[in-house]
Design an enzyme around this catalytic site. Structure first.
Site, PDB file in Angstrom:
ATOM      1  N   CYS B  46      -6.846   1.161   8.884  1.00 52.79           N
ATOM      2  CA  CYS B  46      -6.936   0.134   9.914  1.00 52.79           C
ATOM      3  C   CYS B  46      -6.031   0.513  11.088  1.00 52.79           C
ATOM      4  CB  CYS B  46      -6.479  -1.196   9.295  1.00 52.79           C
ATOM      5  SG  CYS B  46      -6.379  -2.586  10.412  1.00 52.79           S
ATOM      6  N   SER B  48      -3.967  -1.302  12.319  1.00 48.86           N
ATOM      7  CA  SER B  48      -2.633  -1.832  12.025  1.00 48.86           C
ATOM      8  C   SER B  48      -1.767  -0.797  11.316  1.00 48.86           C
ATOM      9  CB  SER B  48      -2.737  -3.096  11.160  1.00 48.86           C
ATOM     10  OG  SER B  48      -3.364  -4.119  11.884  1.00 48.86           O
ATOM     11  N   HIS B  51      -0.393   0.987  14.036  1.00 54.20           N
ATOM     12  CA  HIS B  51       0.595   0.156  14.731  1.00 54.20           C
ATOM     13  C   HIS B  51       1.943   0.188  13.994  1.00 54.20           C
ATOM     14  CE1 HIS B  51      -2.489  -0.947  17.346  1.00 54.20           C
ATOM     15  NE2 HIS B  51      -2.897  -2.078  16.809  1.00 54.20           N
ATOM     16  N   HIS B  67      -3.245  -1.374   3.644  1.00 59.10           N
ATOM     17  CA  HIS B  67      -3.042  -2.788   3.293  1.00 59.10           C
ATOM     18  C   HIS B  67      -4.336  -3.469   2.892  1.00 59.10           C
ATOM     19  CE1 HIS B  67      -3.802  -2.413   7.587  1.00 59.10           C
ATOM     20  NE2 HIS B  67      -4.377  -3.606   7.515  1.00 59.10           N
ATOM     21  N   CYS B 174      -8.681  -6.873   4.320  1.00 55.38           N
ATOM     22  CA  CYS B 174      -8.112  -7.182   5.628  1.00 55.38           C
ATOM     23  C   CYS B 174      -9.180  -7.436   6.685  1.00 55.38           C
ATOM     24  CB  CYS B 174      -7.180  -6.069   6.103  1.00 55.38           C
ATOM     25  SG  CYS B 174      -6.527  -6.340   7.762  1.00 55.38           S
TER      26      CYS B 174
END
Lengths: 147, 374
Positions: B46, B48, B51, B67, B174
């Site tokens: 992802c 994220s 990030h 995640h 997610c």
């Protein structure tokens, strides 16, 4: 693709409209009620046109200063060239455009609001002007404007 | 049932902020009280995760990324009652405590304990089950699914049925909860017009969430053409593409009125403002994408009272995994939720760094790491 491909096109078309049409309308005299210069700052393409009020007795109640050459403005309106094009067609609700940041105003906005009802007489001149200068291809169809 | 010895497993490790992640051998302790060990079968990659690498999501380093995932429960610690070895599960990343103010008031996605653990990288007992080169190794928001195995709190897993394929199931951890959940918990009413700015893995799920919620018109905006095509498959009715200003284009498509509900699914401040601005008078803009924590958003203040606009946010789609993953599974089983179209590319764990790069380059909707030998 922006309506005005570059600054020269914006000055030529929109500047020409202000210079040859708007300045000579009855409504143009209302700029004295605003009480100072009005600067239009354009993005895409980058350009600046300032309406500078002049004393009575001149050929029109305001003159144009291009590309940042004018005095300090009382009011500034920032917008894209496309947004300006739509505005002068009468296809933009200014309150909505301000809320949506399509137009960003600086200065005493209430003074400019006095002009707004009178712009209805000017909007039709823009499409006529575009036709007259051979740019009828730029005339927009009627638009709801989110009203 | 628990096992005493630590195991050496492979995992995608972010060593420090700004450093490219690498696949490393790490040590994984057996599950402690309230924890379960999952043998991963598939794990999504992802934005994220990236990030976290860049520090946009403030999390401790070094960490095992990942995640969202799916796998088989391999062992459970003391006190675990909800799952047992052999269960097929989805791994998700907000293991809510069920006891804090937010959990008790219906916002378990904002759980104080889950947030604490995500930020400081430790479990309820103050430890992490992972270590690397003799030092503690953290995991992305309690999960760390880009690894052969993960030890996570019981609340981070939800049982799934035997008919849901592993790769599809992984996305429920997610992307699907976040995107579909954001739409389902927004004010969308049947017949509404909706805009979704950004059509990545989350944005595409917002699109299908809006369709499920009954939106009649769904305008998707993304400069990448193939993402637009995928959005049409997920339920978008109109596209705004490369070279078009999203605000002007959406206003043109709605006769200047704007949309009932707008979503931003990138984390771009400019697009967040655009989402607010494309919402109609009385409309709602939902921020789903994650911007940098230092960024500030500028919108017209007068628009709040004079236009009665609502600007709100969505975290994990407002989902409660134990409640919502079974519901998403039911929607998939009913043919209303599409998962397979999101799965464009599979990678082995060894190629997980490349999966991240492909995601950043806009080459994949959702990259999935699989473990085909299991």
């Amino acid at each position: 693709m922006p309506v005005f491909q570059d600054s020269a096109a914006l000055y030529n078309i929109l500047g020409g409209f202000f210079d040859t049409r708007v300045r000579f309308t009855e409504e143009a005299h209302l700029i004295h009620q605003v009480g100072g210069p009005i600067l239009f700052v354009f993005e895409e393409p980058a350009a600046q046109i300032c309406w500078v009020p002049v004393e009575s007795g001149r050929e029109a109640p305001f003159e144009l200063a291009l590309d940042g050459q004018g005095p300090s403005p009382l009011l500034t309106f920032r917008q894209s060239g496309d947004t300006a094009h739509r505005f002068w067609h009468g296809g933009l609700d200014l309150q909505q455009a301000l809320a949506r940041q399509q137009v960003r105003a600086q200065g005493p906005l209430s003074r400019a609001m006095k002009l707004l009802p009178h712009l209805d007489a000017i909007y039709p001149l823009y499409a006529d002007y575009l036709q007259a200068v051979g740019r009828g291809d730029l005339v927009l169809p009627a638009h709801g404007g989110g009203r | 049932m628990s096992q005493a010895a630590s195991r050496s497993i492979q995992a995608l490790v972010a060593r420090d902020y700004g450093q490219p992640p690498t696949v490393e051998w790490v040590e994984l302790e057996p599950p402690g009280a309230g924890e379960v060990r999952v043998r991963l079968q598939a794990a999504g990659v992802c934005h994220s995760d990236w990030h976290a690498v860049t520090g946009r999501l403030p999390m401790p380093m070094p960490m095992v990324l990942g995640h969202e995932g799916s796998g088989v429960v391999d062992a459970v610690g003391a006190g675990v009652r909800g799952v047992a070895p052999g269960d097929r599960v989805v791994v998700t990343w907000v293991p809510s405590c069920g006891a804090c103010y937010w959990c008790l008031n219906g916002s378990s996605e904002l759980c104080a304990e889950a947030n604490r653990g995500a930020v400081d990288g430790t479990g309820a007992d103050g430890r992490t089950p992972l270590s690397w080169r003799g030092a503690p190794l953290h995991r992305f928001s309690w999960a760390g699914t880009l690894a052969a195995e993960a030890v996570v709190p019981e609340a981070a897993v939800v049982r799934i049925g035997g008919d849901l394929p592993w790769r599809e199931a992984a996305l429920l951890g997610c992307a699907v909860q976040t995107g579909v959940g954001a739409a389902l918990r927004s004010p969308i009413r049947a017949g509404d017009t909706v805009a979704v700015l950004g059509l990545g893995g989350v944005g595409l799920n917002v699109v299908q969430g809006a369709r499920i919620a009954g939106a009649a018109r769904i305008i998707g905006a993304d400069p990448v053409a193939w993402k637009g095509e995928l959005a049409l498959q997920m339920g978008a009715t109109d596209l705004v593409g490369s070279g078009q200003d999203p605000l002007s284009a959406v206003l043109d498509l709605t006769d200047g009125r704007g949309v009932d509900v707008a979503f931003e699914a990138v984390g771009s401040v400019a697009l967040m403002a655009a989402a607010f601005n494309v919402a109609r008078r009385g409309g709602t803009a939902v921020m789903v994408g994650v911007p940098d924590p230092t960024e500030e958003l500028s919108v017209n203040a007068f628009a709040f009272p004079s236009q009665e606009k609502t600007l709100t946010g969505s975290w994990l789609g407002g989902s409660h995994p134990a409640r919502d993953i079974p519901r998403l599974e039911a929607l998939w089983r009913a043919g209303l939720l599409q998962l397979a179209p999101l799965l464009s590319h599979d990678y082995a764990l060894a190629d997980a760094p490349q999966a991240l790069q492909d995601l950043l380059a806009g080459r994949v909707a959702r990259a999935v790491v699989t473990f085909p030998d299991r």
